[in-house]
Design an enzyme around this catalytic site. Structure first.
Site, short mmCIF file in Angstrom:
data_model
loop_
_atom_site.label_atom_id
_atom_site.label_comp_id
_atom_site.label_asym_id
_atom_site.label_seq_id
_atom_site.Cartn_x
_atom_site.Cartn_y
_atom_site.Cartn_z
N ASN A 114 5.55 -47.91 27.79
CA ASN A 114 4.79 -47.15 27.03
C ASN A 114 4.80 -47.76 25.71
OD1 ASN A 114 4.53 -44.08 25.08
ND2 ASN A 114 2.70 -44.86 26.19
N SER A 120 -0.66 -34.76 21.80
CA SER A 120 -0.66 -33.45 21.30
C SER A 120 -2.13 -33.09 20.58
CB SER A 120 0.13 -33.02 20.32
OG SER A 120 0.07 -31.72 19.71
N GLY A 178 -1.75 -43.96 26.13
CA GLY A 178 -2.02 -42.84 25.15
C GLY A 178 -3.40 -43.27 24.39
N CYS A 184 9.31 -37.14 20.14
CA CYS A 184 8.41 -36.71 19.12
C CYS A 184 9.13 -36.75 17.60
CB CYS A 184 8.01 -35.24 19.16
SG CYS A 184 6.78 -34.68 18.12
N PRO A 199 1.25 -37.89 27.23
CA PRO A 199 1.21 -36.71 26.44
C PRO A 199 0.41 -36.86 25.03
CG PRO A 199 3.30 -37.08 26.63
CD PRO A 199 2.78 -38.34 27.23
#
Ligand SMILES: Cc1cc2nc3c(=O)[nH]c(=O)nc-3n(C[C@H](O)[C@H](O)[C@H](O)COP(=O)(O)O)c2cc1C
Length: 311
Positions: free
Chosen positions: A196, A18, A220, A97, A16
């Site tokens: 990750n 943003s 990412g 986050c 993900p």
């Protein structure tokens, strides 16, 4: 590995991001071999209030995980039900986050400081999510790393898998992701662990699998301007013709997805990543930064790559 109802073999996940992982970007990742995509994080409260203005899932992007952030178990549970009704194959709760505006509300990485709260949220959400439920965590809030503790609690609450970016909240994006912690978590729990952090080259995918024993790899920043990273069979870097085609395809997807003015803004940002390190790319980017018409931008892209091929 088995992640809920999904049977996957050493899968790759799009992380993900943003403001970035919208439908066009997810679609492009899929086209290049990504197994499972993620939406950007969506506020649980926002989803309840705004519904499909905040989340739209297309038919050709499954399996897709919707990532939610929030700190209230009931609100997260209700938002999860809505996301499932919109077609999410999996719900992921953001527990990593580090952004101040998120942690200030008790969401994101702030949850790592409160294991009891994590437990309450996951027990509540688990009862209401019929499909896959996962969490995405960092290694801890600060040097008191507690990824193993949080992972064990989450497993006991019945989640299906866990994504780990092994940097702390206070570390933000500094230093290196500590892959050793992925290995520790993998050894501590039985559910799938997806690693990750800092996988920005195809070679590093295998390295992460080998060094950590993880069940999947999430990528990412390494996918920015480089959807080819998901194509593990690839031996050579993309040619400039492939880059040109992909940029045009990306732009077309954006134009179908959002207003022209926004698509122009977005593709310029992506072109920065696509052309990083290419000859004369600074001048090219400067030139296109002023363009306000779609046809003109397509023309400039064509002209830049034609010249590049003639060097
Ligand atoms: C611009 C940007 C936006 C991000 N947005 C999110 C997000 O919405 N949710 C989330 O869990 N992580 C988010 N992250 C973190 C990434 O998902 C990922 O964990 C991190 O970048 C490390 O992986 P990488 O080295 O492959 O990029 C974001 C990272 C960046 C750089």
């Amino acid at each position: 590995m088995k992640l809920g109802h999904l049977q996957l073999n050493q899968p790759l996940f799009l992380a993900p991001l943003s403001g970035i992982t919208n439908y066009p970007f997810r679609k492009l990742a899929k086209m290049h071999g990504c197994d499972v995509v993620f939406t950007e994080m969506i506020s649980a409260e926002g989803l309840i209030r705004k519904g499909q203005n905040l989340l739209k899932i297309e038919k050709d992007e499954h399996p897709i995980f919707v990532q939610l952030f929030g700190s209230d178990s009931e609100i997260l549970a209700l938002a999860s039900e809505i996301a499932e009704a919109y077609g999410a194959d999996g719900i992921d709760i953001n527990m990593g986050c580090p952004a101040e505006q998120v942690v200030r509300t008790g969401a994101g990485a702030d949850l790592l400081r409160f294991p009891k709260k994590v437990e309450k949220i996951l027990l509540t959400v688990r009862k209401r999510v019929k499909r896959i439920l996962t969490i995405k965590i960092r290694s801890g809030w600060d040097e008191d790393i507690n990824a193993v503790e949080i992972s064990k609690i989450a497993e006991q609450c019945g989640i299906d898998g866990l994504f780990l970016h092994p940097r702390t909240k206070t570390q933000k994006f500094r230093g290196k992701a500590n892959w050793h912690i992925i290995r520790e978590v993998k050894q501590a729990i039985k559910i799938p662990v997806i690693g990750n952090g800092d996988v920005n080259k195809i070679e590093l995918i295998k390295k992460m699998f080998d060094e950590t024993g993880c069940d999947g790899v999430m990528i990412g920043r390494g996918a920015l301007g480089n959807p080819w990273i998901f194509d593990r069979k690839r031996k050579l870097p993309p040619t400039s013709i492939e880059k040109e085609e992909t940029i045009k395809n990306h732009f077309s997807l954006l134009l179908n997805y959002e207003e022209e003015i926004k698509a122009l803004k977005d593709i310029k940002r992506h072109i920065f990543w696509y052309t990083k390190g290419l000859p004369y790319s600074t001048a090219f980017r400067e030139k296109i930064s002023k363009i306000k018409e779609v046809d003109l931008l397509f023309e400039e892209i064509r002209s830049y790559f034609t010249n590049l091929n003639n060097f």
